[in-house]
Write a protein that holds these residues in place. Sequence first.
Motif, PDB file in Angstrom:
ATOM      1  N   PRO A 260       0.781  -1.238   0.000  1.00 50.26           N
ATOM      2  CA  PRO A 260       0.000   0.000   0.000  1.00 50.26           C
ATOM      3  C   PRO A 260       0.815   1.291   0.000  1.00 50.26           C
ATOM      4  O   PRO A 260       0.584   2.154  -0.818  1.00 50.26           O
ATOM      5  N   VAL A 261       1.741   1.445   0.867  1.00 53.10           N
ATOM      6  CA  VAL A 261       2.483   2.703   0.937  1.00 53.10           C
ATOM      7  C   VAL A 261       3.368   2.872  -0.287  1.00 53.10           C
ATOM      8  O   VAL A 261       3.396   3.930  -0.907  1.00 53.10           O
ATOM      9  N   VAL A 262       4.056   1.826  -0.672  1.00 55.50           N
ATOM     10  CA  VAL A 262       4.962   1.899  -1.811  1.00 55.50           C
ATOM     11  C   VAL A 262       4.182   2.108  -3.107  1.00 55.50           C
ATOM     12  O   VAL A 262       4.471   3.028  -3.874  1.00 55.50           O
ATOM     13  N   GLY A 263       3.183   1.290  -3.352  1.00 53.60           N
ATOM     14  CA  GLY A 263       2.441   1.360  -4.602  1.00 53.60           C
ATOM     15  C   GLY A 263       1.695   2.665  -4.777  1.00 53.60           C
ATOM     16  O   GLY A 263       1.907   3.386  -5.744  1.00 53.60           O
ATOM     17  N   TRP A 264       0.816   2.976  -3.835  1.00 53.74           N
ATOM     18  CA  TRP A 264       0.015   4.200  -3.951  1.00 53.74           C
ATOM     19  C   TRP A 264       0.875   5.450  -3.818  1.00 53.74           C
ATOM     20  O   TRP A 264       0.687   6.424  -4.538  1.00 53.74           O
TER      21      TRP A 264
ATOM     22  N   TYR B 175       2.970   5.928  -7.012  1.00 52.59           N
ATOM     23  CA  TYR B 175       2.097   6.341  -8.113  1.00 52.59           C
ATOM     24  C   TYR B 175       1.722   7.814  -7.976  1.00 52.59           C
ATOM     25  O   TYR B 175       1.751   8.572  -8.942  1.00 52.59           O
ATOM     26  N   LEU B 176       1.402   8.241  -6.770  1.00 52.58           N
ATOM     27  CA  LEU B 176       1.028   9.630  -6.533  1.00 52.58           C
ATOM     28  C   LEU B 176       2.187  10.581  -6.811  1.00 52.58           C
ATOM     29  O   LEU B 176       2.021  11.605  -7.480  1.00 52.58           O
ATOM     30  N   VAL B 177       3.380  10.226  -6.352  1.00 52.46           N
ATOM     31  CA  VAL B 177       4.563  11.064  -6.600  1.00 52.46           C
ATOM     32  C   VAL B 177       4.841  11.164  -8.098  1.00 52.46           C
ATOM     33  O   VAL B 177       5.097  12.252  -8.621  1.00 52.46           O
TER      34      VAL B 177
END
Length: 80
Positions: free
Chosen positions: A50-54, A57-59
């Motif tokens: 969750p933290v890495v993926g989302w 992607y947001l960055v």
Amino acid sequence: MASVFDTIRSAGFRRGPQRLLAGICGGIAAKLHINVWIVRVLTLLLFALPVVGWGLYLVIWVLTPNESGSIPVERWLGRR
């Protein structure tokens, strides 16, 4: 002197025309000359973290120019 945003634009990476959401996967696929669905599946696998993926992607989304060269974070800062 070139700004950080000019440097990002000069990398040649754009959010792609084959977009489902923000166009990040389409842009990566176009830059790497691979099928967009391969990138989408790999991105979905990243979302399992969750933290890495989302977060990643947001960055990438806020720092990646669209096809016209407009960068979201640059617009939010009132630079363009």
